[in-house]
Write an enzyme that holds these catalytic residues in place. Structure first.
Site, PDB file in Angstrom:
ATOM      1  CB  CYS A 136      -1.104  -0.052   1.355  1.00 49.75           C
ATOM      2  SG  CYS A 136      -2.088   1.428   1.356  1.00 49.75           S
ATOM      3  CB  CYS A 139      -0.675   2.589   4.084  1.00 51.84           C
ATOM      4  SG  CYS A 139      -2.180   1.820   3.389  1.00 51.84           S
ATOM      5  CG  ASP A 140       3.120   1.398   4.504  1.00 51.97           C
ATOM      6  OD1 ASP A 140       2.722   1.843   5.569  1.00 51.97           O
ATOM      7  OD2 ASP A 140       2.871   0.178   4.246  1.00 51.97           O
TER       8      ASP A 140
END
Length: 311
Positions: A136, A139-140
């Site tokens: 992701c 997300c990261d």
């Protein structure tokens, strides 16, 4: 064994399931939440969440899920460990069978079973997941500022991940096992025009390299010659798709070509009245914790209104 009759049963305990439990619990509907094999969902393997509102310093996934569960318990949500192995949605109320043989009858059902990222299936991937390996970028990606990262995949998802990562990384390399990407033409053109993005075709990932604590490189295998080549990098993003956990309802609910449960516009209502779906099992576009929370709230409100209509 006597069947239990419940106004609301929620299947799944990620952000969507927990939120649905909070709202239905607060509405005094006494929801029963079936936790599944991984209580807390995908966020239980997420080390740091920095984009969830209300936590300016960030929060790790397990702690966030623990807080959501405690909040649901505060409103008298009941939790049952295990999985639903059989569901009969052909008539209302609906019949559910758990893996321990327990049978439950539900007047309304909220499905929040989520989706799992597809992984490469190599041991080193598991070893460094959360330590340089991710599925992701949204997300990261923030954690890879000025880093050299690789994105594995050839579809639109891979292109989107690569383009997003250029906001942070100094270099992004797309790797794909075929001669050509299978992404849409416009997405391929966008990636091709970005000066930060390089491509390597006709290769598969043989191993993700690391020093025991973090990713330090990637080993690629040429599918034509079999040659192994090591590349230095700081992170590897796997972008080969997601698999929604909707198989239990195949043939009973409308499911799209990608395996996601279909819901009506501006609603979480499925093709069966009284059955609602929220979170990643019906969201093929955003797949974020905060959007899952929003749809969990919607499902709870929809279920509450449905129950009021049949009383």
């Amino acid at each position: 064994m006597e069947k239990e009759i419940r106004d609301v049963v929620i299947i799944g305990t990620g952000p969507a399931g927990y939120t649905a439990a909070i709202y239905t619990g607060r509405a005094n509907l006494k929801p029963l939440v079936i936790e599944g094999v991984q209580p807390g969902g995908q966020l239980m393997i997420t080390t740091e969440i920095e984009n969830f509102p209300g936590f300016p310093e960030g929060i790790n996934g397990p702690e966030l899920m623990s807080r959501m569960r405690q909040q649901a318990e505060r409103f008298n949500a009941e939790f049952a460990y295990g999985s639903v192995v059989e569901a009969d949605l052909s008539r209302s109320p609906f019949s559910l069978t758990l893996d321990d043989g327990r049978e439950i009858v539900a007047r309304s059902l909220i499905i929040a079973t989520g989706a799992n990222a597809k992984w490469l299936g190599i041991p080193s991937e598991d070893r460094y997941r959360g330590r340089g390996v991710s599925a992701c970028a949204t997300c990261d990606g923030f954690f890879f500022k000025e880093c050299n990262v690789f994105v594995v995949g050839g579809g639109d998802t891979a292109m989107e991940e690569a383009l997003y990562l250029t906001k942070f990384a100094s270099k992004v390399t797309l790797v794909h096992r075929r001669e050509e990407f299978r992404a849409s033409k416009i997405m391929s053109l966008r990636a091709g025009k970005n000066p930060k993005i390089a491509t390597i075709l006709n290769v598969v990932v043989d191993e993700i390299l690391g020093d025991g604590s973090k990713v330090t490189g990637i080993r690629l295998k040429d599918v034509r010659s079999g040659e192994l080549i090591d590349h230095v990098c700081d992170g590897v993003f796997v972008a080969i798709g997601h698999a929604p956990n909707a198989g239990l309802f195949s043939g009973q609910l409308a499911i799209d070509d990608y395996g996601y449960i279909e819901t009506k516009k501006s609603s979480t209502e499925t093709s069966v009245q009284g059955v609602f779906a929220c979170g990643d099992v019906q969201d093929y576009t955003y797949r974020q914790a905060v959007t899952a929370v929003g749809s969990g709230c919607m499902a709870a409100v929809d279920a509450e209104r449905f129950l009021e209509s049949i009383r």
